[in-house]
Write a protein that holds these residues in place. Structure first.
Motif, short mmCIF file in Angstrom:
data_model
loop_
_atom_site.label_atom_id
_atom_site.label_comp_id
_atom_site.label_asym_id
_atom_site.label_seq_id
_atom_site.Cartn_x
_atom_site.Cartn_y
_atom_site.Cartn_z
N VAL A 164 0.85 -1.19 0.00
CA VAL A 164 0.00 0.00 0.00
C VAL A 164 0.89 1.24 0.00
O VAL A 164 1.78 1.36 0.84
N VAL A 165 0.64 2.14 -0.94
CA VAL A 165 1.33 3.43 -0.95
C VAL A 165 0.28 4.51 -1.11
O VAL A 165 -0.50 4.48 -2.06
N MET A 166 0.25 5.46 -0.18
CA MET A 166 -0.74 6.53 -0.22
C MET A 166 -0.07 7.89 -0.05
O MET A 166 0.76 8.08 0.82
N ASP A 167 -0.42 8.81 -0.95
CA ASP A 167 0.01 10.21 -0.85
C ASP A 167 1.53 10.36 -0.88
O ASP A 167 2.09 11.25 -0.23
N GLU A 168 2.19 9.50 -1.63
CA GLU A 168 3.64 9.59 -1.82
C GLU A 168 3.95 9.37 -3.30
O GLU A 168 3.30 8.55 -3.96
#
Length: 218
Positions: free
Chosen positions: A48-52
């Motif tokens: 999961v990768v968020m806002d990067e």
């Protein structure tokens, strides 16, 4: 967890405690972060990768690695500035995971076209999310082309995109031309309808009925 789409959560084991989920929170390159987290947590089931910011090519290499050496089956990327180029790279992940969910990465029509081409030949991906990805009718038409031959996908989420009624029609007709489709859930913006538990709704259903009438008109 509260920011993850339900289909992503559903892709995890009922007994999943989160230890198999890698969310990138440390500084440095994505490869460094993923390696560090994986060493700490062991088996990797979900990334999961968020806002990067994410480099699409970099991430695909990671996905392929953990698909081979671990139990990776789910990838969720939200607001990672992939752009068209990153979207094209992510198309290579279609054959590597069972659930691929992209949200707000602006891969646009160009990225969706490449992803749709991979989807047409897919025999692994069950769930695909392309939410608020900035694509329109051209992207919807590319997805429709893929849906004519895909017999693996069970859930498709394309909410938050301006697919237009024409794009909706192309998707409806494509599904009707594919007797082998397994799609049970199709989520689109409310004005277009969709499919829930195999039941067609809204404008999508109207196009289905129109197609049936045209087929039986002599």
């Amino acid at each position: 967890w509260e920011y993850m789409p339900q289909p992503v959560l559903d892709s995890l084991s009922p007994k999943e405690d989160g230890s198999g989920v890698v969310r990138i929170l440390v500084h440095g390159t994505l490869k460094e972060a993923t390696t560090q987290e994986a060493l700490q947590r062991g088996s990797v089931n979900c990334i999961v990768v968020m806002d990067e910011f994410v480099n699409g090519s970099d991430l695909v290499d990671i996905v392929k690695h953990y698909r081979t050496v671990s139990k990776l089956r789910t990838v969720f990327l939200r607001n990672c500035s992939l752009g068209v180029s990153g979207g094209k790279h992510m198309a290579r992940a279609v054959s590597e995971v069972e659930t691929l969910y992209l949200q707000g990465n602006l891969i646009k029509d160009g990225g969706v076209k490449t992803m749709a081409a991979a989807l047409a030949a897919n025999d692994n991906l069950n769930v695909l999310g392309l939410c608020s990805e900035g694509f329109g009718c051209l992207g919807a038409q590319a997805i429709a082309t893929a849906l004519q031959s895909n017999t693996r996908l069970t859930l498709l989420d394309i909410r938050g995109n301006d697919i237009t009624p024409e794009g909706c029609k192309e998707i409806a007709y494509a599904l009707l031309r594919n007797p082998g489709t397994r799609l049970q859930y199709l989520f689109m913006d409310t004005k277009y309808g969709g499919i829930v538990k195999g039941e067609w709704q809204g404008l999508l259903r109207a196009f289905k009925l129109r197609f049936a009438l045209e087929e039986h008109t002599f």
